[in-house]
Write an enzyme that holds these catalytic residues in place. Structure first.
Site, short mmCIF file in Angstrom:
data_model
loop_
_atom_site.label_atom_id
_atom_site.label_comp_id
_atom_site.label_asym_id
_atom_site.label_seq_id
_atom_site.Cartn_x
_atom_site.Cartn_y
_atom_site.Cartn_z
N TYR A 56 -33.58 -11.84 -44.51
CA TYR A 56 -33.32 -11.13 -43.25
C TYR A 56 -34.54 -11.32 -42.35
O TYR A 56 -35.62 -10.76 -42.61
CB TYR A 56 -33.07 -9.64 -43.49
N LEU A 208 -18.62 0.47 -41.78
CA LEU A 208 -18.15 0.63 -40.40
C LEU A 208 -17.69 -0.72 -39.85
O LEU A 208 -17.61 -0.89 -38.62
CB LEU A 208 -19.26 1.23 -39.53
N ARG A 210 -19.30 -3.35 -39.65
CA ARG A 210 -20.42 -3.85 -38.83
C ARG A 210 -20.43 -3.25 -37.43
O ARG A 210 -20.85 -3.88 -36.47
CB ARG A 210 -20.39 -5.37 -38.77
N GLY A 211 -19.94 -2.05 -37.32
CA GLY A 211 -19.95 -1.33 -36.04
C GLY A 211 -18.58 -1.24 -35.40
O GLY A 211 -18.31 -0.32 -34.62
N SER A 214 -16.83 2.02 -35.83
CA SER A 214 -17.69 3.20 -35.67
C SER A 214 -17.23 4.17 -34.60
O SER A 214 -17.70 5.30 -34.53
CB SER A 214 -19.12 2.75 -35.33
N1 LIG Z 1 -24.46 -8.18 -49.71
C1 LIG Z 1 -24.12 -8.68 -48.54
O1 LIG Z 1 -23.56 -9.77 -48.45
C2 LIG Z 1 -24.41 -7.90 -47.29
C3 LIG Z 1 -23.91 -8.36 -46.07
C4 LIG Z 1 -24.18 -7.62 -44.92
C5 LIG Z 1 -24.91 -6.45 -45.01
N2 LIG Z 1 -25.39 -6.02 -46.20
C6 LIG Z 1 -26.21 -4.79 -46.31
O2 LIG Z 1 -25.41 -3.69 -45.92
C7 LIG Z 1 -26.07 -2.96 -44.88
C8 LIG Z 1 -25.04 -2.35 -43.95
O3 LIG Z 1 -24.28 -3.39 -43.33
P1 LIG Z 1 -23.93 -3.34 -41.81
O4 LIG Z 1 -25.16 -3.00 -41.07
O5 LIG Z 1 -23.19 -4.55 -41.44
O6 LIG Z 1 -22.91 -2.14 -41.82
P2 LIG Z 1 -22.26 -1.08 -40.88
O7 LIG Z 1 -22.88 0.22 -41.20
O8 LIG Z 1 -20.80 -1.27 -41.06
O9 LIG Z 1 -22.56 -1.49 -39.37
C9 LIG Z 1 -23.77 -1.24 -38.75
C10 LIG Z 1 -23.54 -1.34 -37.25
O10 LIG Z 1 -22.77 -0.21 -36.82
C11 LIG Z 1 -23.47 0.48 -35.79
N3 LIG Z 1 -23.19 1.93 -35.90
C12 LIG Z 1 -22.51 2.66 -34.99
N4 LIG Z 1 -22.42 3.93 -35.38
C13 LIG Z 1 -23.09 4.04 -36.54
C14 LIG Z 1 -23.36 5.12 -37.41
N5 LIG Z 1 -22.95 6.36 -37.16
N6 LIG Z 1 -24.06 4.88 -38.52
C15 LIG Z 1 -24.49 3.63 -38.80
N7 LIG Z 1 -24.27 2.55 -37.99
C16 LIG Z 1 -23.56 2.76 -36.86
C17 LIG Z 1 -24.93 0.14 -36.07
O11 LIG Z 1 -25.85 0.47 -35.13
P3 LIG Z 1 -25.92 0.30 -33.53
O12 LIG Z 1 -24.82 1.14 -32.97
O13 LIG Z 1 -27.29 0.75 -33.24
O14 LIG Z 1 -25.76 -1.16 -33.24
C18 LIG Z 1 -24.82 -1.33 -36.45
O15 LIG Z 1 -24.67 -2.17 -35.33
C19 LIG Z 1 -26.98 -3.98 -44.22
O16 LIG Z 1 -28.04 -3.36 -43.55
C20 LIG Z 1 -27.43 -4.79 -45.40
O17 LIG Z 1 -28.51 -4.13 -46.04
C21 LIG Z 1 -25.13 -6.74 -47.34
#
Ligand SMILES: NC(=O)c1ccc[n+]([C@@H]2O[C@H](COP(=O)([O-])OP(=O)(O)OC[C@H]3O[C@@H](n4cnc5c(N)ncnc54)[C@H](OP(=O)(O)O)[C@@H]3O)[C@@H](O)[C@H]2O)c1
Length: 333
Positions: A56, A208, A210-211, A214
């Site tokens: 990352y 979520l 990826r947002g 949300s």
């Molecule tokens: N193993 C894998 O292949 C893999 C792949 C991807 C991710 N991951 C891990 O999983 C974690 C989470 O994935 P993700 O970030 O894609 O997931 P997510 O939580 O589905 O999406 C995050 C996005 O949603 C927005 N969002 C809007 N409201 C929110 C709220 N109340 N709480 C949290 N976020 C909110 C976030 O912030 P903003 O509104 O500020 O933009 C951000 O853009 C990553 O950080 C990573 O560590 C693993």
């Protein structure tokens, strides 16, 4: 803070983990100062699982976590750190596949320990299976690092049922990290039952979508190709219109319940089983506070039925990755 235990051999962690990827990589609009404040707020709230990947932002996300922990002396032991490895970059930003050879595992680990400023990683996993290296060899190399005390638990990421079984035959597996949400239900048929049979927990990412799920996403949110989500089919064109209509249906259910759309979506994942820990990708204290609110939400049978009507299992339009990425996913075979 409510806790959950990852599988039969994994650590007990907070029922919500914090995914730190978007603080450094893939999503536009991150801010280091606010990201560190968000990690601190998570620790203060009792969040005890931080997830990252060594690729990352080519290590910068690990350095961000190191800085956050250093700013709070004594905080290293407050949270388990989960690290994914194996992704290869070139200096031009090109993606070079995955490397799961035992010698590479040990090299990746040495660099991660150094960047994180710690002597152990709590859960270590290859991000995607290296098609040229049997999973038994990759997991075997991590198992040697467990013996050496530099890794506490072994995890997996985006693997299917067969790979789960093969890996679990080599060493105890704490958890499978995989996408799971109202929009991504692919694990329900075979992968989740297999994980349960083998005593492997699930850390769910993209809860979520990826947002998108949300309640904060808007049609004009993606400003350019610098955001990874520009490549995801469900974020574009007609797919986006259809998916945002589903989010509006979920919003109605959430408002009837007196919670936010994001809280309903996270609470739904939490309701799928005590063996599942959602990783939320909050990058600000405001988003973190909203997602932690999901822990207070109990979805009754009537709520779950209303959510099912609002977002039926197969209703999402478009895949969760583009075709190239989908081809790397052992979990989609
Ligand atoms: N193993 C894998 O292949 C893999 C792949 C991807 C991710 N991951 C891990 O999983 C974690 C989470 O994935 P993700 O970030 O894609 O997931 P997510 O939580 O589905 O999406 C995050 C996005 O949603 C927005 N969002 C809007 N409201 C929110 C709220 N109340 N709480 C949290 N976020 C909110 C976030 O912030 P903003 O509104 O500020 O933009 C951000 O853009 C990553 O950080 C990573 O560590 C693993």
């Amino acid at each position: 803070m409510r806790t959950r235990t990852l599988g039969t051999t994994g650590p007990t962690v907070s029922a919500l983990g914090l995914g730190c990827m978007g603080m450094s990589a893939l999503y536009e609009g991150a801010d280091d100062t606010e990201s560190i404040a968000t990690i601190h707020a998570a620790l203060d709230a009792g969040v005890s699982l931080l997830d990252t990947g060594d690729f990352y932002a080519m290590g910068l996300n690990e350095l961000l976590i190191r800085d956050a922990l250093r700013a709070r002396p004594g905080s290293r032991d407050q949270a388990a750190i989960s690290v994914k490895f194996g992704g290869l970059w070139d200096a031009g930003g090109g993606w070079g596949g995955y490397d799961g050879r035992p010698a590479a595992v040990k090299n990746f680990l040495a660099y991660s320990l150094n960047r994180l400023g710690t002597d152990h990683i709590d859960i270590y996993r290859i991000a995607r299976v290296d098609p040229d290296v049997p999973i038994e060899e990759t997991v075997g190399a991590i198992a040697e690092e467990v013996q050496a005390g530099r890794v506490r638990h072994i995890g997996l990421s985006e693997v299917g049922a067969d790979t789960l079984r093969r890996a679990a035959s080599v060493a105890p597996i704490a958890d499978l990290q995989i996408e799971y949400s109202l929009f991504s239900r692919g694990i329900e048929a075979e992968i989740l039952p297999t994980a349960r049979e083998l005593g492997i927990g699930v850390t769910a990412y993209g809860v979520l979508s990826r947002g998108l799920l949300s309640g904060h996403w808007t049609k004009d949110r993606l400003s350019g190709a610098n955001d990874f989500r520009s490549s995801i089919p469900r974020f574009g064109g007609d797919n986006l219109d259809r998916n945002l209509a589903l989010v509006e249906a979920l919003r109605t259910v959430a408002e009837d319940k007196g919670v936010t759309t994001a809280q309903a979506a996270i609470a739904w994942v939490l309701s799928r089983g005590e063996d599942i820990v959602p990783l939320v990708g909050a990058r600000t204290r405001e988003r973190l506070a909203e997602s932690l609110g999901a822990l207070e939400v109990t979805l009754e049978a009537a709520d779950l039925a209303a959510i099912k009507d609002a977002v039926p299992a197969d209703a999402v339009a478009g895949n969760r990755y583009d075709a190239g990425e989908m081809a790397h996913l052992d979990s989609e075979r």
